[in-house]
Design an enzyme around this catalytic site. Structure first.
Site, PDB file in Angstrom:
ATOM      1  N   TYR A   1       0.803   5.499   0.092  1.00  0.00           N
ATOM      2  CA  TYR A   1      -0.051   6.617   0.487  1.00  0.00           C
ATOM      3  C   TYR A   1       0.626   7.969   0.268  1.00  0.00           C
ATOM      4  CZ  TYR A   1       2.925   6.166   4.566  1.00  0.00           C
ATOM      5  OH  TYR A   1       4.016   6.063   5.383  1.00  0.00           O
TER       6      TYR A   1
ATOM      7  N   GLU B   1      12.854   3.549   0.943  1.00  0.00           N
ATOM      8  CA  GLU B   1      12.125   3.923   2.153  1.00  0.00           C
ATOM      9  C   GLU B   1      12.997   3.809   3.410  1.00  0.00           C
ATOM     10  OE1 GLU B   1       9.108   5.225   1.793  1.00  0.00           O
ATOM     11  OE2 GLU B   1       9.125   4.786  -0.347  1.00  0.00           O
TER      12      GLU B   1
ATOM     13  N   PHE C   1       0.847  -1.199   0.000  1.00  0.00           N
ATOM     14  CA  PHE C   1       0.000   0.000   0.000  1.00  0.00           C
ATOM     15  C   PHE C   1       0.874   1.238   0.000  1.00  0.00           C
ATOM     16  CE2 PHE C   1      -2.420   3.331   2.271  1.00  0.00           C
ATOM     17  CZ  PHE C   1      -3.495   3.438   1.403  1.00  0.00           C
TER      18      PHE C   1
ATOM     19  N   SER D   1       4.533   9.232  -1.905  1.00  0.00           N
ATOM     20  CA  SER D   1       5.159   9.242  -3.231  1.00  0.00           C
ATOM     21  C   SER D   1       4.949   7.929  -3.986  1.00  0.00           C
ATOM     22  CB  SER D   1       6.654   9.544  -3.118  1.00  0.00           C
ATOM     23  OG  SER D   1       7.322   8.535  -2.404  1.00  0.00           O
TER      24      SER D   1
END
Length: 187
Positions: free
Chosen positions: A26, A99, A24, A28
């Site tokens: 939300y 990330e 999932f 970039s």
């Protein structure tokens, strides 16, 4: 917790025998899918609010002048819309680096627009990471975003592309749109 979470994430979830996993996005990940995916579908998760409370000194800012990017904050009764990607597990080698600035992988139920639900993963930067900036007035967040620039480009580009992407998803995110308002109208 260190801001660099690559090794932590590589230990958090095993994908033995799995051909694909839902992820999932939300922030970039909605507008910048720089990874191969098998399927892409609008989806939502319950009980989480998108907030520009995470510092970015590796993508949209620097150590001296961090930008702000979104993370998720638990908030009962709230729905966060975004984009779900079905990916092969080896894509996490790239995503864990992308990330790495404080984001950890967590499992979450995803709901597609059809009502179908699946289990997926989401990256969340928790308050325990050293890059977490926390809440601030939307005007102050907009000022910080306006001044920040990093290796991935200007921080305001991130905010504006996210706001446009949320409009395309028909998501009324007051926090994101409030910051966008102050960015466009700084006085």
């Amino acid at each position: 917790m260190s801001a660099n979470t690559i090794e932590i994430n590589r230990q958090r979830h095993r994908f033995d025998g799995r051909e694909s996993v839902w992820l999932f996005g939300y922030g970039s990940l909605i507008f910048k899918a720089d990874f191969p995916y098998l399927e892409r579908r609008p989806a939502s998760i319950e009980g989480w609010a998108r907030r520009f409370w995470q510092g970015s000194h590796d993508h949209r800012g620097t150590v001296e002048s961090p930008g702000r990017v979104v993370t998720l904050i638990e908030q009962p009764g709230v729905t966060c819309r975004g984009m779900a990607y079905r990916i092969s597990p080896e894509v996490f080698d790239h995503l864990d680096v992308r990330e790495k600035n404080g984001y950890l992988r967590f499992t979450t139920p995803l709901t597609f627009d059809s009502g179908e639900q699946v289990e997926g993963l989401v990256y969340i930067a928790t308050p325990e990471n050293t890059a977490f900036l926390g809440p601030a007035h939307e005007r102050d967040i907009a000022r910080q975003i306006a001044d920040a620039h990093g290796p991935s480009g200007p921080n305001d580009e991130y905010l504006l592309r996210l706001a446009d992407s949320l409009r395309e998803l028909a998501d009324e995110d007051a926090h994101v749109f409030g910051i966008e308002h102050y960015l466009r109208n700084p006085d």
